[in-house]
Design a protein around this motif. Sequence first.
Motif, short mmCIF file in Angstrom:
data_model
loop_
_atom_site.label_atom_id
_atom_site.label_comp_id
_atom_site.label_asym_id
_atom_site.label_seq_id
_atom_site.Cartn_x
_atom_site.Cartn_y
_atom_site.Cartn_z
N VAL A 51 0.85 -1.21 0.00
CA VAL A 51 0.00 0.00 0.00
C VAL A 51 0.88 1.25 0.00
N GLY A 52 1.93 1.21 0.81
CA GLY A 52 2.84 2.36 0.86
C GLY A 52 3.51 2.62 -0.48
N LEU A 53 3.94 1.55 -1.15
CA LEU A 53 4.58 1.70 -2.47
C LEU A 53 3.58 2.24 -3.49
N GLY A 54 2.34 1.72 -3.43
CA GLY A 54 1.32 2.21 -4.35
C GLY A 54 1.03 3.68 -4.15
N LEU A 55 0.90 4.07 -2.89
CA LEU A 55 0.64 5.49 -2.60
C LEU A 55 1.83 6.36 -3.03
N ALA A 56 3.04 5.85 -2.81
CA ALA A 56 4.22 6.62 -3.23
C ALA A 56 4.20 6.84 -4.74
N GLY A 57 3.74 5.83 -5.48
CA GLY A 57 3.64 5.99 -6.93
C GLY A 57 2.63 7.05 -7.31
N LEU A 58 1.48 7.06 -6.62
CA LEU A 58 0.47 8.08 -6.89
C LEU A 58 0.98 9.47 -6.53
N VAL A 59 1.71 9.55 -5.41
CA VAL A 59 2.28 10.84 -4.99
C VAL A 59 3.27 11.33 -6.03
N ALA A 60 4.07 10.40 -6.56
CA ALA A 60 5.06 10.79 -7.59
C ALA A 60 4.36 11.38 -8.81
N LEU A 61 3.22 10.79 -9.19
CA LEU A 61 2.48 11.33 -10.34
C LEU A 61 1.86 12.69 -10.01
N ASP A 62 1.48 12.87 -8.75
CA ASP A 62 0.76 14.08 -8.37
C ASP A 62 1.70 15.25 -8.07
N THR A 63 2.72 15.01 -7.25
CA THR A 63 3.58 16.11 -6.81
C THR A 63 5.07 15.85 -7.00
N GLY A 64 5.43 14.75 -7.64
CA GLY A 64 6.82 14.51 -7.99
C GLY A 64 7.71 14.13 -6.81
N LEU A 65 9.00 14.36 -6.99
CA LEU A 65 10.00 13.93 -6.01
C LEU A 65 9.81 14.62 -4.65
N ARG A 66 9.44 15.89 -4.70
CA ARG A 66 9.23 16.62 -3.43
C ARG A 66 8.13 15.94 -2.61
N GLY A 67 7.03 15.59 -3.28
CA GLY A 67 5.94 14.93 -2.57
C GLY A 67 6.35 13.57 -2.03
N VAL A 68 7.07 12.81 -2.82
CA VAL A 68 7.51 11.49 -2.37
C VAL A 68 8.43 11.62 -1.16
#
Length: 376
Positions: free
Chosen positions: A26-43
Amino acid sequence: MTVTSAQTTPPPATIERVPALIIGLVGLGLAGLVALDTGLRGVTLFVLGGALGAVFIGFQYGFASAWRRFLVAGETMGIAAHFLLVGLCAMVFIPAAGLGLAATGTLAPVSVSLVIGAFMFGIGMQLANGCGSGVLFSFGGGSGRMLVALPFFILGSLLGSFLLPTALGWGSLGQVAIGGSGEAARLLVNIALIGAVGTTFYVLGRRRGQTLPRQLVVGSVTIAALCWLVFAISGNPWGVTFGFTLWGAKIATALGVPVGDFTFWQWAGPQRALTHSVLANVSSLMDIGMVIGAGLLAAIGGGLRRQSWPSSRQLVAAALGGMLMGIGARLGFGCNIGAFLAGIASGSLHGWIWFVMAMAGSWVGVAWRPAFGMAR
């Protein structure tokens, strides 16, 4: 913050593989969504939220239990550790411009709403058995009490967002920065003040034969380092409770409530948050990360299976405490993290007032705990 544990001898600390695998995925999946949404800063901020969750549950570092031990048994070392954390954060938050950081501290009004909100929060965190961060990391760690407290925290926070604009009209002195406008003078004055209060709690403890546990010292330094990173990357001190408010607003909007028509949600920051993904807001993003980090560490350490289900009276206290903390956090401009830690470490008077009023509320909350079948 205390995580409820079984009264019998706990099982060996073995990895709970299935929960750990699920939480990790779940954490990896959310990290992927965050990367699409806000990029490296968000991750990066998502990972920092996870690290904070792991550190808090790993060190059992919290505020509600330490404040309760002070009020009930006169134990002061927990609060001394909190002021160590505050002082370390102040060394970066106040001279941010001089350190070349594009970041600013947290200043909030000294107002009637602050006094009321902090007092309510203090009561709530003793009834729920955890503060804002405590509810999150204990929720991630599988606490049944927090499964109840968190939804009511979210509901209360949404209600508080509707009340805050009116409450601000009851009287306010505006923002008050301690130590003037010069960074060097502000840093000197505030470090001296934080050091004096922290040292007083430490000396009181020593006179009573107490020692400052190494675990609390290491925990304070580790959390401070993570707070520095959050501050440098996000541009603001770490905050917890606005994420809850946003989650409540998103859910209410989905249910047809015209949240956007309320004054609070027409202010620039809340309006921007409401119209974007929950993964685009730093507080919300880090809250989710904190749950994942705490849950993953609990599963790896075999802590999930050690949780027991509280009594019905304790669950009522958790609901009431969550509601009080939610409303109080909005009226008081945050929790132990966003108001106490970030406020004092930024040199804002409101942080000190929040501390005093939340401690007074904690005294009331501690007195009420036996009515819900909880020890003082």
